[in-house]
Enzyme design. Structure first.
Site, mmCIF file in Angstrom:
data_model
loop_
_atom_site.group_PDB
_atom_site.id
_atom_site.type_symbol
_atom_site.label_atom_id
_atom_site.label_comp_id
_atom_site.label_asym_id
_atom_site.label_seq_id
_atom_site.Cartn_x
_atom_site.Cartn_y
_atom_site.Cartn_z
ATOM 1 N N ASN A 112 0.781 -1.283 -0.129
ATOM 2 C CA ASN A 112 0.099 -0.055 -0.018
ATOM 3 C C ASN A 112 0.835 1.153 0.073
ATOM 4 O OD1 ASN A 112 -2.417 1.649 0.352
ATOM 5 N ND2 ASN A 112 -1.855 1.596 2.525
ATOM 6 N N HIS A 114 0.847 5.130 1.417
ATOM 7 C CA HIS A 114 0.021 6.073 2.338
ATOM 8 C C HIS A 114 0.869 7.389 2.501
ATOM 9 C CE1 HIS A 114 -2.343 6.830 5.916
ATOM 10 N NE2 HIS A 114 -1.054 7.196 6.197
ATOM 11 N N SER A 141 5.027 6.723 2.408
ATOM 12 C CA SER A 141 5.528 5.340 2.672
ATOM 13 C C SER A 141 4.763 4.530 1.823
ATOM 14 C CB SER A 141 5.232 5.125 4.171
ATOM 15 O OG SER A 141 5.358 5.971 5.059
ATOM 16 N N ASP A 150 -2.526 0.275 8.462
ATOM 17 C CA ASP A 150 -1.091 1.267 7.923
ATOM 18 C C ASP A 150 -0.099 0.858 8.910
ATOM 19 O OD1 ASP A 150 -2.699 2.507 5.855
ATOM 20 O OD2 ASP A 150 -3.399 4.144 7.372
HETATM 21 C C1 GAR Z 1 -2.685 9.128 -2.537
HETATM 22 O O1 GAR Z 1 -2.198 10.083 -1.944
HETATM 23 C C2 GAR Z 1 -2.666 8.147 -1.549
HETATM 24 O O2 GAR Z 1 -1.544 7.842 -0.810
HETATM 25 C C3 GAR Z 1 -3.813 8.060 -0.643
HETATM 26 O O3 GAR Z 1 -4.800 8.537 -1.501
HETATM 27 C C4 GAR Z 1 -4.094 9.188 -2.677
HETATM 28 C C5 GAR Z 1 -4.755 8.393 -3.668
HETATM 29 O O4 GAR Z 1 -4.492 9.287 -4.918
HETATM 30 N N1 GAR Z 1 -3.980 6.789 0.030
HETATM 31 C C6 GAR Z 1 -4.389 6.711 1.396
HETATM 32 O O5 GAR Z 1 -4.717 7.640 1.795
HETATM 33 C C7 GAR Z 1 -4.673 5.210 1.748
HETATM 34 N N2 GAR Z 1 -4.899 5.455 3.132
HETATM 35 P P1 GAR Z 1 -4.518 8.707 -6.351
HETATM 36 O O6 GAR Z 1 -5.994 8.155 -6.425
HETATM 37 O O7 GAR Z 1 -4.336 9.811 -7.175
HETATM 38 O O8 GAR Z 1 -3.549 7.736 -6.464
#
Ligand code: GAR
Length: 192
Positions: A112, A114, A141, A150
């Site tokens: 994942n 994060h 991360s 997480d």
């Molecule tokens: C990203 O910033 C990712 O790290 C976060 O959601 C966003 C997705 O952006 N993920 C989380 O918060 C997971 N808990 P994207 O759809 O443009 O890739």
């Protein structure tokens, strides 16, 4: 994780819930010669996820699973992944929690991304919290997914400085840009 012979790419599914910028970036990476993975499947918990358009754009199979009944659904996904011979899973902005039995079945093969320097700021609203706490640094991360949110082993992190002028929007943009470097780098680290 299996060492590659250079002959075969790992069949990978990417799980998304939203915009899919990390998905698009991973698809582009997967098409490079050095990529150990090939993306064969995109899974979303909602048909409204904008990122699903990349399935059509890049001719990749997509499937939406409704998460209302979490347990049943996790099982249905497992069956579907097996049918598609998926070996590795990248969560990229996937906002649902996978059951512990699902994670066990794919033990060590789900990662994942994060938007924080874990273990700091697990969960949501990471950038708001970093700004509110007047942190000097933010970052992202990539980690293995374990049953605890997480909290799995960290594979790689990237750090950026938070400037006094940074807003939620500017910080989110900066971190997302770093995410797009970090995810492919982490995959290379795992398989090489
Ligand atoms: C990203 O910033 C990712 O790290 C976060 O959601 C966003 C997705 O952006 N993920 C989380 O918060 C997971 N808990 P994207 O759809 O443009 O890739």
């Amino acid at each position: 994780m299996e060492k590659l012979t250079g002959l075969r790419k790992i069949k990978t599914a990417v799980f998304i819930s939203g915009t899919g910028s990390n998905l698009k970036n991973l698809i582009k990476f997967s098409k490079t010669k050095k990529s150990p993975i090939v993306i064969d499947l995109i899974i979303s918990n909602t048909a409204l996820a904008k990122g699903l358009r990349y399935a059509d754009q890049f001719n990749i199979k997509k499937k939406v699973f409704n998460f209302k009944n979490n347990k049943i659904n996790n099982n249905n996904i497992l069956i579907y992944l097996k049918k598609n011979q998926i070996e590795f899973i990248c969560l990229a902005g996937f906002m649902k929690i996978l059951s512990s039995s699902f994670i066990k079945k794919f033990n060590g093969k789900i990662i994942n991304i994060h938007p924080s320097l874990l273990p700091r700021y697990k969960g949501l609203n990471t950038h708001e919290r970093a700004i509110k706490n007047k942190d000097k640094f933010a970052g992202c991360s990539v980690h293995y997914v374990s049953a605890k949110l997480d909290s799995g082993r960290i594979i790689m992190q990237k750090k950026i400085r938070i400037n006094a002028k940074d807003t939620l929007i500017s910080l989110s943009k900066k971190v997302l840009k770093k995410e797009h470097q970090l995810y492919p780098d982490s995959i290379l680290k795992i398989f090489n």
